[in-house]
Design a protein around this motif. Structure first.
Motif, short mmCIF file in Angstrom:
data_model
loop_
_atom_site.label_atom_id
_atom_site.label_comp_id
_atom_site.label_asym_id
_atom_site.label_seq_id
_atom_site.Cartn_x
_atom_site.Cartn_y
_atom_site.Cartn_z
N TRP A 122 0.82 -1.21 0.00
CA TRP A 122 0.00 0.00 0.00
C TRP A 122 0.86 1.26 0.00
O TRP A 122 0.58 2.22 -0.71
CB TRP A 122 -0.95 0.01 1.20
CG TRP A 122 -1.93 1.15 1.11
CD1 TRP A 122 -1.85 2.35 1.75
CD2 TRP A 122 -3.10 1.20 0.31
NE1 TRP A 122 -2.91 3.14 1.40
CE2 TRP A 122 -3.70 2.45 0.52
CE3 TRP A 122 -3.71 0.30 -0.57
CZ2 TRP A 122 -4.88 2.85 -0.12
CZ3 TRP A 122 -4.89 0.69 -1.20
CH2 TRP A 122 -5.46 1.94 -0.98
N ARG A 162 -8.97 -0.69 -6.40
CA ARG A 162 -8.48 -0.98 -5.04
C ARG A 162 -8.61 0.25 -4.14
O ARG A 162 -8.99 0.14 -2.97
CB ARG A 162 -7.05 -1.48 -5.12
CG ARG A 162 -6.95 -2.84 -5.80
CD ARG A 162 -5.53 -3.36 -5.93
NE ARG A 162 -5.53 -4.66 -6.56
CZ ARG A 162 -5.28 -4.87 -7.85
NH1 ARG A 162 -4.95 -3.86 -8.64
NH2 ARG A 162 -5.33 -6.09 -8.36
N VAL A 166 -11.11 0.72 -0.68
CA VAL A 166 -10.67 1.28 0.60
C VAL A 166 -11.51 2.50 0.96
O VAL A 166 -12.00 2.63 2.10
CB VAL A 166 -9.17 1.62 0.58
CG1 VAL A 166 -8.77 2.41 1.82
CG2 VAL A 166 -8.34 0.34 0.48
N HIS A 170 -14.78 -1.11 1.99
CA HIS A 170 -14.97 -2.52 1.64
C HIS A 170 -13.67 -3.31 1.58
O HIS A 170 -13.67 -4.48 1.22
CB HIS A 170 -15.73 -2.63 0.32
CG HIS A 170 -17.13 -2.11 0.42
ND1 HIS A 170 -18.11 -2.73 1.16
CD2 HIS A 170 -17.70 -0.99 -0.08
CE1 HIS A 170 -19.23 -2.04 1.08
NE2 HIS A 170 -19.01 -0.97 0.35
N ALA A 171 -12.56 -2.66 1.92
CA ALA A 171 -11.27 -3.35 2.03
C ALA A 171 -10.37 -2.49 2.90
O ALA A 171 -10.50 -1.26 2.93
CB ALA A 171 -10.63 -3.57 0.66
N THR A 172 -9.45 -3.12 3.60
CA THR A 172 -8.44 -2.39 4.35
C THR A 172 -7.26 -2.11 3.43
O THR A 172 -7.13 -2.71 2.35
CB THR A 172 -7.96 -3.20 5.56
OG1 THR A 172 -7.25 -4.36 5.07
CG2 THR A 172 -9.13 -3.63 6.44
N THR A 173 -6.37 -1.26 3.89
CA THR A 173 -5.17 -0.98 3.09
C THR A 173 -4.26 -2.20 3.00
O THR A 173 -3.49 -2.32 2.06
CB THR A 173 -4.40 0.21 3.67
OG1 THR A 173 -4.05 -0.06 5.03
CG2 THR A 173 -5.22 1.50 3.59
N ALA A 174 -4.38 -3.11 3.96
CA ALA A 174 -3.60 -4.36 3.89
C ALA A 174 -4.21 -5.33 2.88
O ALA A 174 -3.50 -6.06 2.20
CB ALA A 174 -3.52 -5.01 5.26
N GLU A 175 -5.54 -5.35 2.78
CA GLU A 175 -6.22 -6.28 1.88
C GLU A 175 -6.24 -5.82 0.43
O GLU A 175 -6.09 -6.63 -0.49
CB GLU A 175 -7.69 -6.46 2.32
CG GLU A 175 -7.88 -7.09 3.67
CD GLU A 175 -9.30 -6.92 4.19
OE1 GLU A 175 -9.65 -7.69 5.09
OE2 GLU A 175 -10.05 -6.06 3.69
N ALA A 176 -6.48 -4.54 0.21
CA ALA A 176 -6.79 -4.03 -1.13
C ALA A 176 -5.74 -4.38 -2.19
O ALA A 176 -6.11 -4.77 -3.30
CB ALA A 176 -7.02 -2.52 -1.08
N HIS A 178 -4.09 -6.89 -2.64
CA HIS A 178 -4.13 -8.31 -2.97
C HIS A 178 -5.45 -8.73 -3.61
O HIS A 178 -5.60 -9.89 -3.99
CB HIS A 178 -3.89 -9.14 -1.70
CG HIS A 178 -2.59 -8.82 -1.04
ND1 HIS A 178 -1.39 -9.35 -1.47
CD2 HIS A 178 -2.29 -8.00 0.00
CE1 HIS A 178 -0.42 -8.87 -0.71
NE2 HIS A 178 -0.94 -8.05 0.18
N ARG A 179 -6.40 -7.81 -3.72
CA ARG A 179 -7.70 -8.14 -4.28
C ARG A 179 -7.61 -8.32 -5.79
O ARG A 179 -6.96 -7.53 -6.49
CB ARG A 179 -8.72 -7.03 -3.99
CG ARG A 179 -9.12 -6.93 -2.53
CD ARG A 179 -10.16 -8.00 -2.18
NE ARG A 179 -10.56 -7.92 -0.79
CZ ARG A 179 -11.64 -7.27 -0.37
NH1 ARG A 179 -12.42 -6.64 -1.24
NH2 ARG A 179 -11.93 -7.26 0.90
#
Length: 197
Positions: A122, A162, A166, A170-176, A178-179
């Motif tokens: 991120w 992504r 965020v 609907h996503a965290t900065t750690a998840e986004a 990798h989506r």
């Protein structure tokens, strides 16, 4: 903050997508598969929106691949292909000196930079002019979302999607980072949550 419904479309495939090259802000055209994906998205939107299709706002990144996607899907919807707005804040994340390269190229050429990127996807900013981190991208995309006055079809890029996930919670900065952001599908973000159609 309550937001209007968003129908997010990633542009169709380009040859660089097919080759796994980082496009960033390079202006690459759709390939035949990408044009077919854009037409398919038009059919999906016709199913989702029905007669309301003409009532929504339509907004795209100004790059060739997003404009071709928008114009194709609008044609399928029976709308004037050219009657939509663009916003330069929706261009893809800038990869700087990495644009045109594959992840494998980068890993082999500069393993330290590649490893640094993987430690903080991120916040990492590639080298070179015009490069951005996802955090920087979010800063330019969020005001676009805040300015939407009603339900909108938006055609942009994987990185922008992504940032949108965020910004909308609907996503965290750690998840986004990798989506998966699919081509040929619609990401619906509304009061019910988010889903791919």
């Amino acid at each position: 903050m309550s937001r209007p419904a968003l129908y997010f479309v990633r542009h169709g495939e380009t040859d660089w997508n097919a080759e796994g090259r980082l496009q960033g802000q390079r202006d690459t055209p759709l390939n035949p598969r990408g044009l077919a994906q854009a037409a398919g998205v038009g059919e999906t939107l016709r199913f989702l929106l029905g007669e309301r299709a003409g009532d929504l706002a339509y907004l795209a990144s100004p790059l060739t691949r997003t404009r071709a996607t928008m114009e194709t899907l609008r044609g399928v919807l029976g709308l004037d292909p050219a009657a939509y707005a663009t916003d330069s804040r929706l261009v893809e994340i800038g990869f700087g000196a990495w644009e045109g390269r594959t992840w494998r190229d980068l890993r082999d050429a500069d393993p330290r930079a590649y490893a640094a990127r993987n430690r903080d996807r991120w916040g990492h900013c590639p080298p070179g002019a015009g490069a951005e981190s996802y955090a920087m991208l979010l800063d330019r995309v969020r005001p676009v979302l805040d300015g939407l006055a009603g339900p909108t079809v938006m055609v942009a890029h994987g990185g922008v999607a992504r940032a949108v996930l965020v910004a909308t919670g609907h996503a965290t900065t750690a998840e986004a980072p990798h989506r998966d952001i699919w081509q040929g599908r619609v990401l619906v973000i509304d009061a019910a949550g988010h889903r791919w159609v």
